[in-house]
Design an enzyme around this catalytic site. Structure first.
Site, PDB file in Angstrom:
ATOM      1  N   HIS A 223      -1.843  10.827  -1.367  1.00 54.16           N
ATOM      2  CA  HIS A 223      -1.471   9.863  -2.400  1.00 54.16           C
ATOM      3  C   HIS A 223      -0.909  10.602  -3.617  1.00 54.16           C
ATOM      4  CE1 HIS A 223      -4.876   7.193  -0.580  1.00 54.16           C
ATOM      5  NE2 HIS A 223      -3.830   7.295   0.205  1.00 54.16           N
TER       6      HIS A 223
ATOM      7  N   SER B 276      -7.101   3.650  -1.567  1.00 52.22           N
ATOM      8  CA  SER B 276      -7.055   2.223  -1.237  1.00 52.22           C
ATOM      9  C   SER B 276      -8.360   1.507  -1.568  1.00 52.22           C
ATOM     10  CB  SER B 276      -6.711   2.040   0.241  1.00 52.22           C
ATOM     11  OG  SER B 276      -5.411   2.529   0.487  1.00 52.22           O
TER      12      SER B 276
ATOM     13  N   ASP C  32       0.832  -1.204   0.000  1.00 51.42           N
ATOM     14  CA  ASP C  32       0.000   0.000   0.000  1.00 51.42           C
ATOM     15  C   ASP C  32       0.870   1.259   0.000  1.00 51.42           C
ATOM     16  OD1 ASP C  32      -2.447   1.682   0.693  1.00 51.42           O
ATOM     17  OD2 ASP C  32      -3.223  -0.355   0.900  1.00 51.42           O
TER      18      ASP C  32
ATOM     19  N   ASP D 265       1.709   3.422   2.853  1.00 50.80           N
ATOM     20  CA  ASP D 265       0.625   4.399   2.871  1.00 50.80           C
ATOM     21  C   ASP D 265       0.469   5.055   4.239  1.00 50.80           C
ATOM     22  OD1 ASP D 265      -1.494   5.796   1.588  1.00 50.80           O
ATOM     23  OD2 ASP D 265      -2.926   4.525   2.626  1.00 50.80           O
TER      24      ASP D 265
END
EC number: 5.4.2.12
Length: 514
Positions: A463, A64, A14, A404
């Site tokens: 992100h 996600s 992630d 992440d």
């Protein structure tokens, strides 16, 4: 004795993106000898995880939920944002049955149409373009009283950026000759999701009673006054915008209300205030008998009211398909990403498929994950190695949350430590797979940790829109096709397992047999 299965695994790192530049790139600058080895020696390409490649508007970063949905579905899953935008562009939105019916009921009653929602270009919970499109539809269908109740953002947009949105909305309503921005309030109040009912009541009383600590002649004046009080957009206190009378725009019997947020989690509480007879969050001093209350999307299966865009059911995700073929599968992650490898990867289905097992490893109890950048990755790896060696599973899907969750902290050194921990975990997994003749694809749902500082020198915590790696580890002599997308991963896994893909999967296998 049953023969041991040779597993095919999908490892989702992630937030592990790819970026050419090494400045503030926690992944490129970390000490990751195993990653460096497989990146150079194994089949390795980059794939797309943002924008239209995952069913989002072009340029929109992935996340996600979207990433895992596309990974498991084996097809591009068009997100609500994109579905609605496309309908507006194609002229279909104006004919939406729930929206047009609600407007028509209000018009036939000689009553008002109220549009609630986050008035923002943020694109996370809503988009102001959708609200403006609804204003036009209401006017086209004969509404002469259209009131926008603007919830202000400041989280998915800069803290003080609401003015252009308010000006744009009032300008359109003036051109249409049918209403105004009738109230403003920060999302902190109107969009709570943690049962802080005192906040929600401030929004509800503003909307239904016109009760507000502040009044203003226009939305922009209201915003200016809020800034002078030291309130950023998110925290703007309830303000009523005056019209012909103070209460000409409160929500009343016979009116239609359309809630224009497309993301569910922060729209549920306020919706419940309007539609639940047995609501007990606070004492409602007024419950209008509405012509209709429309949710833009389904906020919850337990909220019973009209819905403009019901959820589309995804059939034959890779998990469901495995079950129909009587194959076994394991989903494993720590708490932070457990829902992603289960619910979202399964196409929005909570129940286990036949032959599916799940392992949940608790995430560490720390205030922020930069304090423990390894998170629970070593424990996840212990269980994963055990599962690989058990010979029980045909398909294993595992998420590593570190890139992440530590990336979101904005702490560069911690993100490098997270990458180094993942590198050690990957080495252990590769050794276990090699021992049993298994194979895996390693990829990510979106980027994050490859950019830890933005162009202004501030911590970069969100992100990214860049590509992510896709690497194969295993005994097969294969290559990988370039220019793939997340929706191509499920067909690729099936190809590696020498299984046909179901017809619902429109993604393409990226596997090339050498």
């Amino acid at each position: 004795m049953t023969a041991k299965r040779k597993p095919t695994a999908l490892l989702i790192l992630d937030g592990w993106g790819y970026r050419e530049g090494k400045d503030s790139n926690a992944i490129a600058n970390a000490n990751t000898p195993f990653w460096d080895q497989i990146s150079s020696q194994n089949p390795h390409v980059l794939i797309h995880t943002s924008g239209m490649a995952v069913g989002l508007p072009e340029g929109q970063m992935g996340n996600s939920e979207v990433g895992h949905m596309n990974l498991g579905a084996g097809r591009i899953v068009y997100q609500n944002f994109t579905r609605i935008t496309k309908d507006i562009e194609d002229g279909v939105f104006a004919q939406n049955p729930a929206i047009s019916s609600a407007i028509d009921k209000a018009v036939s009653n000689g009553k008002a149409v109220h549009l609630l929602g986050l008035l923002s270009p943020g694109g996370v919970h809503s988009h102001e373009d959708h609200i403006l499109a609804a204003c036009k539809v209401a006017r086209e269908r004969g509404a002469d009283k259209v009131f926008v109740h603007a919830f202000l953002d400041g989280r998915d947009t800069p803290p003080r950026s609401a003015q252009p949105s308010l000006e744009r909305t009032d300008k359109l309503l003036k051109e249409l000759g049918c209403g105004r921005v009738a109230s403003i309030i920060g999302r902190y109040y109107a969009m709570d999701r943690d049962n802080r009912w005192d906040r929600v009541q401030a929004a509800y009383d503003l909307l239904t009673l016109g009760e507000a600590p502040y009044h203003a002649e226009s939305a922009v004046q209201a915003l200016t006054a809020a800034y002078e009080r030291g309130e950023d957009d998110e925290f703007v206190k309830a303000t009523l915008i005056k019209g012909s009378s103070d209460n000409d725009a409160v929500i009343s019997d016979g009116d239609a209300v359309i809630f224009m947020n497309f993301r569910a989690d922060r729209a549920r509480e306020l919706t419940r205030c309007f539609v639940e007879q047995d609501f007990d969050g606070f004492q409602r001093n007024k419950l209008p008998k509405l012509a209709d209350f429309v949710m833009l999307t389904e906020y919850s299966a337990n909220i019973h009211t009209a819905c403009a865009y019901p959820a589309t059911e995804l059939t034959n995700s890779i998990g469901e398909y495995m079950a129909t073929l009587h194959k076994t599968q394991l989903r494993i992650a720590e708490t932070e990403k457990y829902a992603h490898v289960t619910f979202f990867f399964s196409g929005g289905k909570e129940a286990l498929f036949e032959g599916e097992e799940r392992i949940l490893i608790p995430s560490p109890d720390v205030a922020t994950y930069d304090l423990k950048p390894e998170m629970s990755a070593p424990e996840v790896t212990d269980k994963l190695v055990e599962a690989i060696k058990s010979g029980k599973f045909d398909l294993i899907v595992c998420n590593y949350a570190n890139g992440d969750m530590v990336g979101h902290s904005g702490v560069y050194d911690a993100a490098m430590k997270a990458a180094e921990c993942i590198d050690q975990c990957l080495k252990r997994i590769a050794e276990a797979l090699n021992e049993v003749g298994g194979q895996c694809l390693i990829t990510a749902d979106h980027g994050n940790a490859e950019q830890m500082v933005d162009e202004n020198g501030q911590p970069h915590t969100q992100h990214t829109t860049g590509p992510v790696p896709l690497i194969y580890i295993g005994p097969k002599n294969i290559s990988l096709k370039e220019d793939g997308r997340l929706c191509d991963i499920a067909p690729s896994l099936l190809d590696l397992m020498e299984l046909e893909k179901p017809r619902e999967m429109t993604g393409e296998s990226l596997i090339v047999q050498n």
